[in-house]
Write an enzyme that holds these catalytic residues in place. Structure first.
Site, PDB file in Angstrom:
ATOM      1  N   ASP A 107      25.219  49.252  12.742  1.00 51.25           N
ATOM      2  CA  ASP A 107      25.772  50.672  12.116  1.00 51.25           C
ATOM      3  C   ASP A 107      24.870  51.653  11.364  1.00 51.25           C
ATOM      4  O   ASP A 107      25.382  52.184  10.756  1.00 51.25           O
ATOM      5  CB  ASP A 107      27.073  51.231  11.667  1.00 51.25           C
ATOM      6  N   LYS A 132      35.995  39.066  18.827  1.00 53.59           N
ATOM      7  CA  LYS A 132      37.436  37.807  18.071  1.00 53.59           C
ATOM      8  C   LYS A 132      36.907  39.146  16.331  1.00 53.59           C
ATOM      9  O   LYS A 132      36.452  38.924  16.267  1.00 53.59           O
ATOM     10  CB  LYS A 132      36.856  37.519  17.751  1.00 53.59           C
ATOM     11  N   SER A 192      33.821  36.461  15.669  1.00 49.65           N
ATOM     12  CA  SER A 192      33.813  36.336  14.613  1.00 49.65           C
ATOM     13  C   SER A 192      33.263  37.300  13.748  1.00 49.65           C
ATOM     14  O   SER A 192      32.738  38.321  13.826  1.00 49.65           O
ATOM     15  CB  SER A 192      34.917  35.913  14.188  1.00 49.65           C
TER      16      SER A 192
END
Length: 430
Positions: free
Chosen positions: A300, A314, A289
């Site tokens: 990224d 998740k 999460s």
């Protein structure tokens, strides 16, 4: 002739009936389903083998509706809602374990550091099949969690099923769980920051940790290791703030709900707590999460190297919706996406560098054994005789890891990588 008249009458009757719109048909079907629910409710009230209160039946019905949507939607009664609010503040009662439901059993996402569950040896990926000898199968996630809670200093025996092992019992003593969500120390001029969960204390704790590391090491600081292993997640805003601490600009995470108007984007603000130094983020199967939001954003943006093993996966957002005096509902309302548009749901974050967590024996085997210098009567190195020490780092200091870091294979490899980056950067500058 009679047959013709009957057919014509039927046709006339059909023509006379009003046409229902799709919305009216849906409403009519909903009423029929609610009537079915009412019939079942009344039959259970009247004929079930034991008397059950109307409140219990309603709560069971709501819980069943929500829990069958996905593993993370659920109903919170007034007591559970109160516990949840306390938990997000960083202190709650229980075993110290983050769980989800899978195939009717409780699956451990991760034990929280320094809690009874962690000290008892509970591991990510374990399945809990029984509580005090009673099977969990058939209970909802909230019901099982309620059974795991209880007065402080009382014992609970949990039956664990672990991969490639026979089921076994662990007796755990309940305690008040006080979560220090951020811890820090220095390892060989590397700042080590451990984030155990994302609660309201996380971002202030991170700022304090970074300040302490900078004050201790100063200009000799090589970089940071941010340890998110076995971090089950928590508050979305704290995950955004922690990511923002290392990213100067650009998107951190986006959430997309059922309606296109529900989309949200969270962007970074100028400033980097790490002052541009290299960052390595450690993850594993217990990182879920909010942990995956941070790892995905830094990956990224190429702001950090992600090391370890694949995360939990998740990628959904839950909204807590208060229901007055009756508690609240936890409802999955959106999926989140990393800056590059990746959904992590059921896939997880793949590390840039895969490093499995070795056992103590494997880590020991990876260390150098006997060397030439250890042999009796070995010749001395002429450089040492001339005052040149080949066995030091570029800064002239020996590698010095704590015992905890030496025993932690993944952390040791992360520190090794930061050493290499520091050496490379020094040679480029020179």
């Amino acid at each position: 002739m009679r047959k013709y008249l009957i057919t014509a009458s039927a046709a006339a009757l059909l023509i006379a009936l009003p046409q229902l719109s799709p919305a009216q048909e849906n409403a009519s079907d909903t009423y029929r389903q609610l009537k079915l629910f009412s019939e079942v409710f009344e039959r259970v009230r009247a004929d079930y083998v034991e008397e059950v209160s109307d409140q219990q039946l309603i709560e069971y019905a709501i819980q069943g509706m929500l829990s069958t949507l996905d593993p993370h939607s659920s109903y919170l009664n007034a007591d559970s809602f109160g516990d949840m609010r306390v938990q997000t503040k960083g202190e709650f009662g229980g075993l110290g374990i983050e769980v989800t439901m899978e195939n009717g059993f409780i699956k451990v996402v991760s034990p929280i550091d320094e809690t009874p569950a962690a000290k008892a040896g509970v591991k990510p990926g374990d399945y809990i099949t029984h509580l005090d000898g009673e099977p969990i199968l058939g209970l909802s996630l909230n019901e099982a969690v309620e059974k795991m809670r209880g007065p402080v200093n009382t014992d609970l025996t949990v039956t664990i099923r672990r991969e490639n092992e026979e089921p076994f019992d662990l007796t755990i003593t309940r305690d008040v769980i006080k979560i220090q969500s951020v811890r820090n120390r220095v390892e060989d001029n590397v700042g080590y920051v451990r984030i155990t969960t994302f609660n309201q204390q996380t971002m202030p704790g991170l700022e304090k940790a970074m300040q302490e590391i900078k004050a201790e090491v100063g200009d000799q600081l090589r970089g940071y290791v941010v340890d998110l292993r076995n971090n089950p997640g928590g508050l979305l805003d704290q995950a955004v703030d922690v990511s923002d601490a290392f990213i100067d600009q650009g998107e951190i995470v986006s959430t997309r709900g059922r309606q296109t108007d529900d989309a949200q984007r969270f962007n970074a603000t100028p400033g980097d707590l790490a002052d541009g130094l290299p960052v390595i983020v450690l993850i594993n199967g217990g990182s879920a999460s909010a942990s995956e939001i941070v790892a995905g954003a830094l990956q990224d943006h190429r702001r950090a190297i992600i090391m370890g093993t694949k995360s939990f996966g998740k990628g959904s957002v839950q909204t807590i919706i208060p229901l007055g005096l009756s508690g609240a509902m936890r409802l999955t309302t959106a999926r989140y996406f990393t800056p590059s548009g990746r959904s992590i749901q059921a896939l997880g974050i793949d590390p840039d560098i895969l490093v499995e967590q070795a056992t103590v024996e494997q880590a020991a085997a990876a260390r150098p054994g006997r060397r030439e210098a250890d042999l009796p009567g070995a010749l001395a190195n002429p450089n040492e005789q001339n005052g040149i020490d080949e066995g030091t780092t570029p800064e002239g200091e020996a590698h010095n890891l704590s015992e905890a870091a030496e025993q932690d294979y993944q952390l040791a490899r992360a520190i090794d990588l930061l050493r290499g980056l520091a050496l490379y950067n020094q040679r480029v500058v020179n």
